[in-house]
Structure formats: C-alpha cells, structure tokens
Design a protein around this motif. Structure first.
Motif, PDB file in Angstrom:
ATOM      1  N   LEU A 450       0.865  -1.303  -0.032  1.00  0.00           N
ATOM      2  CA  LEU A 450       0.380   0.282  -0.309  1.00  0.00           C
ATOM      3  C   LEU A 450       0.700   0.886  -0.214  1.00  0.00           C
ATOM      4  O   LEU A 450       0.636   2.134  -0.689  1.00  0.00           O
ATOM      5  CB  LEU A 450      -0.718   0.199   1.153  1.00  0.00           C
ATOM      6  CG  LEU A 450      -1.537  -1.406   1.359  1.00  0.00           C
ATOM      7  CD1 LEU A 450      -2.195  -1.402   2.508  1.00  0.00           C
ATOM      8  CD2 LEU A 450      -3.125  -0.935   0.275  1.00  0.00           C
ATOM      9  N   ALA A 451       1.773   1.498   0.966  1.00  0.00           N
ATOM     10  CA  ALA A 451       3.363   2.774   0.673  1.00  0.00           C
ATOM     11  C   ALA A 451       3.581   2.840  -0.162  1.00  0.00           C
ATOM     12  O   ALA A 451       3.710   3.676  -1.135  1.00  0.00           O
ATOM     13  CB  ALA A 451       3.475   2.383   2.219  1.00  0.00           C
ATOM     14  N   ASP A 452       3.822   1.596  -0.421  1.00  0.00           N
ATOM     15  CA  ASP A 452       5.022   2.269  -2.053  1.00  0.00           C
ATOM     16  C   ASP A 452       4.033   2.353  -3.249  1.00  0.00           C
ATOM     17  O   ASP A 452       4.350   3.295  -3.835  1.00  0.00           O
ATOM     18  CB  ASP A 452       5.534   0.976  -2.993  1.00  0.00           C
ATOM     19  CG  ASP A 452       6.703   0.419  -3.310  1.00  0.00           C
ATOM     20  OD1 ASP A 452       7.609   1.204  -3.558  1.00  0.00           O
ATOM     21  OD2 ASP A 452       5.686   0.557  -5.061  1.00  0.00           O
ATOM     22  N   GLY A 459      -0.112   8.589  -5.598  1.00  0.00           N
ATOM     23  CA  GLY A 459       0.119  10.011  -5.170  1.00  0.00           C
ATOM     24  C   GLY A 459      -1.064  10.577  -4.880  1.00  0.00           C
ATOM     25  O   GLY A 459      -1.372  11.651  -3.755  1.00  0.00           O
ATOM     26  N   LYS A 460      -2.205   9.826  -4.259  1.00  0.00           N
ATOM     27  CA  LYS A 460      -2.740  10.158  -4.031  1.00  0.00           C
ATOM     28  C   LYS A 460      -3.849   9.069  -3.031  1.00  0.00           C
ATOM     29  O   LYS A 460      -3.676   7.826  -2.667  1.00  0.00           O
ATOM     30  CB  LYS A 460      -4.535  11.039  -4.596  1.00  0.00           C
ATOM     31  CG  LYS A 460      -5.171   9.500  -5.768  1.00  0.00           C
ATOM     32  CD  LYS A 460      -6.291  10.213  -6.928  1.00  0.00           C
ATOM     33  CE  LYS A 460      -6.683   9.651  -7.100  1.00  0.00           C
ATOM     34  NZ  LYS A 460      -7.867  10.264  -8.466  1.00  0.00           N
ATOM     35  N   GLY A 461      -4.381   9.125  -1.916  1.00  0.00           N
ATOM     36  CA  GLY A 461      -5.208   8.139  -1.063  1.00  0.00           C
ATOM     37  C   GLY A 461      -5.972   8.233   0.159  1.00  0.00           C
ATOM     38  O   GLY A 461      -6.022   9.385   0.318  1.00  0.00           O
ATOM     39  N   TYR A 462      -6.526   8.238   1.269  1.00  0.00           N
ATOM     40  CA  TYR A 462      -7.245   7.673   2.266  1.00  0.00           C
ATOM     41  C   TYR A 462      -5.816   7.297   3.542  1.00  0.00           C
ATOM     42  O   TYR A 462      -4.807   6.907   3.203  1.00  0.00           O
ATOM     43  CB  TYR A 462      -8.357   7.630   2.305  1.00  0.00           C
ATOM     44  CG  TYR A 462      -8.934   5.862   2.488  1.00  0.00           C
ATOM     45  CD1 TYR A 462      -8.893   5.123   3.010  1.00  0.00           C
ATOM     46  CD2 TYR A 462      -9.565   5.895   0.512  1.00  0.00           C
ATOM     47  CE1 TYR A 462      -9.123   4.203   2.654  1.00  0.00           C
ATOM     48  CE2 TYR A 462      -9.736   4.151   0.263  1.00  0.00           C
ATOM     49  CZ  TYR A 462     -10.187   3.930   1.181  1.00  0.00           C
ATOM     50  OH  TYR A 462      -9.647   2.662   0.555  1.00  0.00           O
ATOM     51  N   CYS A 463      -6.979   7.527   4.689  1.00  0.00           N
ATOM     52  CA  CYS A 463      -6.138   7.488   5.710  1.00  0.00           C
ATOM     53  C   CYS A 463      -5.531   5.883   6.019  1.00  0.00           C
ATOM     54  O   CYS A 463      -4.468   5.788   6.400  1.00  0.00           O
ATOM     55  CB  CYS A 463      -6.818   7.242   7.718  1.00  0.00           C
ATOM     56  SG  CYS A 463      -8.374   6.502   7.671  1.00  0.00           S
ATOM     57  N   VAL A 464      -5.859   5.079   5.109  1.00  0.00           N
ATOM     58  CA  VAL A 464      -5.383   3.863   5.363  1.00  0.00           C
ATOM     59  C   VAL A 464      -3.990   3.769   4.436  1.00  0.00           C
ATOM     60  O   VAL A 464      -2.682   3.514   4.843  1.00  0.00           O
ATOM     61  CB  VAL A 464      -6.246   2.408   4.161  1.00  0.00           C
ATOM     62  CG1 VAL A 464      -5.457   1.157   4.007  1.00  0.00           C
ATOM     63  CG2 VAL A 464      -7.444   2.060   5.608  1.00  0.00           C
ATOM     64  N   HIS A 465      -3.670   4.685   3.200  1.00  0.00           N
ATOM     65  CA  HIS A 465      -2.580   4.794   2.607  1.00  0.00           C
ATOM     66  C   HIS A 465      -1.501   6.074   3.151  1.00  0.00           C
ATOM     67  O   HIS A 465      -0.311   5.425   3.258  1.00  0.00           O
ATOM     68  CB  HIS A 465      -2.745   5.537   0.845  1.00  0.00           C
ATOM     69  CG  HIS A 465      -3.933   4.301   0.848  1.00  0.00           C
ATOM     70  ND1 HIS A 465      -5.208   4.581   0.313  1.00  0.00           N
ATOM     71  CD2 HIS A 465      -4.006   2.795  -0.279  1.00  0.00           C
ATOM     72  CE1 HIS A 465      -6.359   4.063  -0.152  1.00  0.00           C
ATOM     73  NE2 HIS A 465      -5.061   3.211  -0.702  1.00  0.00           N
TER      74      HIS A 465
END
Length: 668
Positions: A450-452, A459-465
C-alpha cells in the motif's frame, strides 16, 4: 308578477348587494391587517431585531408617532384596492400568497411563534381568507368568520402539547427496524465505518450513519487567549476512539514515569493533560471490540461495574463508561519532553507511583491496578514487540525515501514529525484509480504494498494509505510503529446533551514507540488536523525554564468566544429572499398539485348527476371569465347564456337544459 312581489324581490336583491359589499369590506380589512403584520415581520428580520421585536408595539408606536402618514397610507391602500376591476380575485389570490409567505417565515425564521393576540388574529384571518379562496363557494364566508371568532375567544392552554415522547418512540422504532433488517439481509451498510484494520485500501464508500453516541458532562471545547487578536477564542476538542482492552494500562504507567523522570509538577502537567469521563453507546455498529478513547484507564458498564471480557458481539444499545487521560499532543511543553526525554531505565515503585499520580491528578491509582500487575507492566515495558519493526516487503525506493526524509534528525520524535509533515503533502482522495493496489494492513508486507503504491505511483489515497506509509517509513528509520483503527471525532463548538459519531468519522492513524516516552499517535493524513493545530495553547504564567516551548502555529478554525451582533448585509437579505422564494415555490406547487388531484378525484368519484352539476359550474366560471360585465347570480342559468360568447351559446344552452331536466324532471 305583481307589484308587491316585484318590490319584495327588489328588496331582497338590494339586501344581498349590501351584504356582498359588507363582505368585501370585511375581507379587505382582514387582508390589509395580514399584509401589515407580515410586512412588519419581514422588516424586523431585515433589520435583525430578533426575538425581542414586537409587531404590536411597533404598530402602536407608528400610529402615535406618524398618525397622519399612517392614515394617508390606509386611505391610499383603500383607494388602490377599490380601483381594481376585480377586487375579490386579488384578495383571494393575495390571501393564499400571504399564507404561503407566513408559513415560510415560520419555518425559516421562527416567526409568529410567540403566543399573543396579534399573531393569533393573523393566523385566524389567514385561515379564514385562504379557506374561502380555495374551497367551493357553497361554504359561506360567514361560516368561517363565525368559526374564527369562536376559536379566538376560546381560552388556550399556555403550555403546548409535548409530542417529544411520541416522536422519540417513533424514531426508536424506525431505527431498530432499519438496524435489524440490515443484519438480516446481510448488508454492510451499517458496518463500513469501524473496521479493525480489515480495510484493504480499495474503493471507499462514505456513510453518514451514526455508529456511536457520546455523552459527557465535559465542555466540547477549550478556551484560550489569542495574543494576536487579544480575544478569548474557542478550540474544539478532538477525540481518537479505538478498540481497547481496559486491563492494559501500560500507557498510563509509561506516561507517569515520563513525567516523573522529567520532574514535571502538577502545574506543568495540567498544561497538556487531564482526566476526563464519557459514556459511549453503540448505535449502528456490531463488533466484539470495546471502543473507547485512546489512553483509557478504566472501563465500566452502564451500571458502573467493571466490564466482563467475552467473545459476544456487541450490538445496538450496548453502553460503556470510560475514564481516560486527555493529552494535548500538540502542546509545546509535551513536545519538548518527547524531543529530549531524560534517558533512564529506572521506574517508580508501586507506592511512589500511586503517590505521584495522586499529587498530579488526584486519582486513586491503587484502585486501577494492583502492585503485582504494575510490576509485571514495568517488566514488559523493556520488551517492545519485534513485529513493530517488521519491514517485510519494503522496496529500495521506500528505504531511500526514509533515509532522505528522516535521516538528518537526531531525536526519534523529530524523525516522526518529519515523516508526518512529508506525507501531509500528498492528495487525500477516496476515489482511487484502477492502479491502486489492495493489500492486508495486518501484515507488514501488505502495508509495504500500500505504501509503495501510494508514495510513488498514485500519489493519492485516504487514511489507510497515509498510515501504512508512515508506519513503514518509521520502521525503516529504526522506530517501532503500528497502525491503530477507530474513529477521529471533532466535537462541535456548542455543547449538546449527546454527540453522534458517524461512520464517516472512521479513521486509521499511526503510532510510534519513542524510547523513554511510550506510544505517541501522529496524524499524517492531510484531510485531518495534526496535533499542533489542535493544541489547547495553555501556557505557564511564568517561565520555569524547564522546557523550551516553540511558537504554537496559528489555529485556522477558531471562533470568538464573545457573541457579537452583526448588521444585516446584502447577503443576509438575499438569503432571506431566497429562502422565502424557495419555500413559496415548493408550497405553491404542492397546493396546486393537491387541488388538481382533489378536483380530479372529486369528479371521477361523483355520480352522473353530480358530474353534470360540476360541468355546469365550470361553464358558468368560463362565461364569467370571458365577459367584462359582472354577472349577478340570481339562480337562473339563462342569465349566463345571454352573457356567453356566441361560439359557445348553443352548447351552454343545451347543457343547461339537460341540467334542468335531470334536476327537476326526475330523469337521469
């Protein structure tokens, strides 16, 4: 016809004419009264006079102060209305319009709520005129007028009927039906909020369904003095709620020893920590977890008894009480302790810890934990779970990024803040592209994926990322880290009897373990406010020299504590007009549709004789509408035939003859 009969008929006609004129005058006076009161109310809203404004006193003052102007205005209005060709039509249409305006003012601005003779007379007058305008003409105006006078004279109880118990019961029934049907049908509509780290980073559906209800006697905000504006300001409290175990109070033991090693006294501790209580009720939420604020030190059931641990799922209505440490993680005093803690492997003994916490917070620590449990807790503090340093799945570019972002800082706390600030520049979004990966956050490899993907691809996401990225970057920097899941709730700035935590407040955040400090939460998600901007902003009255407090950033979302009265601007006027216009349009559409449906159903369900009668009435209205002369209805349909346009005279005559035949000939 004899002369006597002719004289009697003439007298009856003249009497009816006088009655009609008197009726029109009464209607006109009632209409003018309603127009005056509603105009005064709109004037008071426009000028922001508020609840203390009295239409009655305003009118009386105007009469005494400007008597000539008022009299001239009344005469002008009378002349204007009498100059209209069809006064009755304008009063009917105007009455309906005034009623709609009054309803809009009541709904939008709470007008006419106070019980007094002026408002009561207004409502009765509007009701009388409106009923006369929309109901069939067989309902006499005098009937409504007599009914209105009786209603006005009947004494009314001062206290209104309390419908709250009925509406509350209905609301509970509706909520319960929705809740249990959602479980029976197997939908996840009410369980999409709290996830216990089962979110895999895929598309996220936001729900506003209430999952928890908070009840507390504490204020929902802090008040501080803003030096830049020289005013007292409010800062809303925020709360992290997570699945917790009331038997685990290692955070309290470590926090107490942190303060002790750094010689923190009661005055300084009060700058960034306090003990609070709240009650939590589960709403649309089904889980085995006990959800409570972070740093909880005691959990009890609704009767005050210690919670019994079991594997049973808690459902709607489950209630627990929590006592917890409320900590200002953005306080410059506490941040300085985190940045430069006294390094030591020594801990307070049990009795000393009890005495120290008693002096700081006036709590009986011995009732919270026994001596043996305390000693076991201290023993385990030396052993941090190695899983919190697991970097399985981390890519080379993640390793390089961790070194770039946090490599130049000496303290672990500064490294944490550097990574937090770096991640906050990424775009928050729940609408992810097809390139976004799905992975299990419960494993290091899943968080690495998820992090990578978040850091270098989407370059975008929500709290999980954000959380997965910070946890992995911290671990790659040698700092133990874990992900916490629950809710992030920001209280409103107005106190209430209870506060609803919706599924939209569901959140995941990282926590870092800093040696000689303990577990500290961080907020890398750009959609949420970091600790520095949620600070209580408390300061010592004098500089003790024990801490080096950096400047606190300005808080963007505060309001003044002192209530000020603003003048009504053009925007407010436009807002009033827009609300009234929207309500008018909506109510007018509803009235027109309702009347259309009513007349349609009345015609469909009517007997053949009644349908014929309705057709005749419609023909009479059409003839009256298409002639410039006023037709006095003597009860003779032949009068209407004479006035009818030439192209419908024959049809009207045949219809009227059929009507007479059916009504007086006994045939259908």
């Amino acid at each position: 016809m004899t002369r006597t009969h002719a004289f009697s008929l003439k007298k009856i006609v003249e009497t009816k004419k006088i009655s009609a004129v008197l009726l029109d005058e009464i209607k006109l006076l009632m209409f003018e009264y309603c127009l005056l009161i509603i105009s005064v109310e709109i004037y008071s809203i426009y000028n922001g006079y508020g609840e203390d404004f009295s239409a009655g006193s305003f009118i009386l003052n105007a009469l005494f102060s400007h008597t000539r102007i008022i009299i001239l205005a009344i005469i002008a209005i009378q002349i204007l209305f009498h100059a209209l060709r069809n006064l009755k039509k304008y009063i009917d249409y105007g009455s309906v319009l005034l009623t709609l305006v009054a309803i809009c003012l009541f709904l939008a601005f709470g007008s006419f709520w106070e019980k007094n003779s002026i408002n009561t007379l207004l409502i009765i007058s509007l009701a009388i005129m409106t009923l006369c305008a929309i109901l069939p003409k067989k309902f006499s105006f005098y009937y409504f007028l007599l009914l209105g006078i009786i209603i006005y004279l009947i004494p009314i109880r001062q206290e209104p009927i309390n419908w709250t118990p009925v509406t509350d019961k209905a609301s509970v029934v509706i909520d319960n039906v929705s809740y249990y049907f959602s479980n029976i049908l197997g939908t996840d509509k009410y369980t999409t909020g709290y996830s216990s780290l089962t979110n895999s980073g895929n598309q996220l559906k936001i729900s506003d369904t209430t999952q928890l209800i908070i009840t507390t006697n504490d204020s929902p905000y802090f008040i501080f003095f803003d030096e830049t504006t020289s005013k007292r300001m409010k800062q809303a409290k925020t709360l992290y709620l997570t699945g917790t175990d009331s038997t685990d109070i290692s955070h309290l033991v470590e926090f107490a020893n942190l303060l002790w090693r750094n010689d923190v006294d009661k005055e300084t501790a009060a700058l960034f920590s306090t003990i609070s209580d709240l009650s939590l009720e589960y709403s649309f939420l089904t889980t085995r977890d006990e959800i409570a604020p972070i740093n909880t030190i005691s959990l009890t059931d609704e009767n005050g008894n210690p919670l019994q641990k079991n594997d049973k799922k808690h459902q709607k209505g489950y209630t627990l009480n929590a006592t917890y440490f409320e900590i200002d993680y953005g306080s410059p005093y506490l941040m300085e302790l985190y940045r430069n803690p006294v390094s030591s492997d020594s801990y307070l003994d049990y009795d000393s810890c009890c005495d120290y916490l008693k002096s700081l917070y006036d709590i009986n620590f011995s009732k919270i934990i026994s001596e043996d449990a305390y000693n076991d807790c201290v023993e385990n503090l030396h052993n941090v779970n190695v899983d919190y340093l697991d970097t399985d799945g981390a890519t080379e570019r993640m390793i390089s990024l961790a070194s770039t972002v946090a490599g130049d800082y000496a303290s672990d706390f500064d490294k944490c803040k550097a990574i937090e600030n770096y991640l906050r520049q990424y775009t928050y979004s729940t609408d992810l592209d097809a390139d976004a990966v799905e992975a299990d956050m419960n494993e290091a490899a899943g968080m690495s994926m998820l992090a990578d993907n978040f850091l270098f691809d989407t370059g975008k996401g929500y709290c999980v990322h954000y959380t997965s990225s910070m946890v992995m970057l911290l671990r790659l920097s040698g700092i133990p880290a874990r992900a916490a899941s629950g809710f992030y709730y920001q209280f409103p700035l107005d106190a209430a009897s209870s506060y609803n935590v919706s599924a939209a407040c569901a959140h995941t955040w990282p926590e870092a373990y800093i040696k000689n400090v303990g577990w500290v939460p961080f907020e890398p998600t750009s959609q949420f406010i970091p600790a520095e901007y949620r600070s209580w902003r408390k300061q010592l009255e004098k500089d003790t020299g024990s801490v080096n407090a950096p400047a606190v950033p300005a808080i963007p979302d505060t309001i003044e504590d002192d209530a000020t009265t603003e003048s009504i601007t053009a925007f407010h006027v436009a807002k009033i007009i827009a609300v009234i216009f929207a309500c008018l349009v909506g109510l007018l559409v509803m009235v027109l549709l309702g009347l259309k449906i009513f007349y349609k159903l009345r015609y469909i369900l009517a007997s053949p004789e009644r349908k014929l009668e309705l057709d005749v009435q419609q023909i009479k209205k059409t003839i009256q509408k298409n002639t410039d002369e006023e037709i006095y209805d003597r009860g003779l349909l032949s009068d209407y035939v004479k006035m009818a346009p030439s192209y419908i005279q024959d049809d009207a005559k045949r219809m009227f003859e059929l009507y007479y035949k059916v009504k007086y000939g006994g045939k259908s």
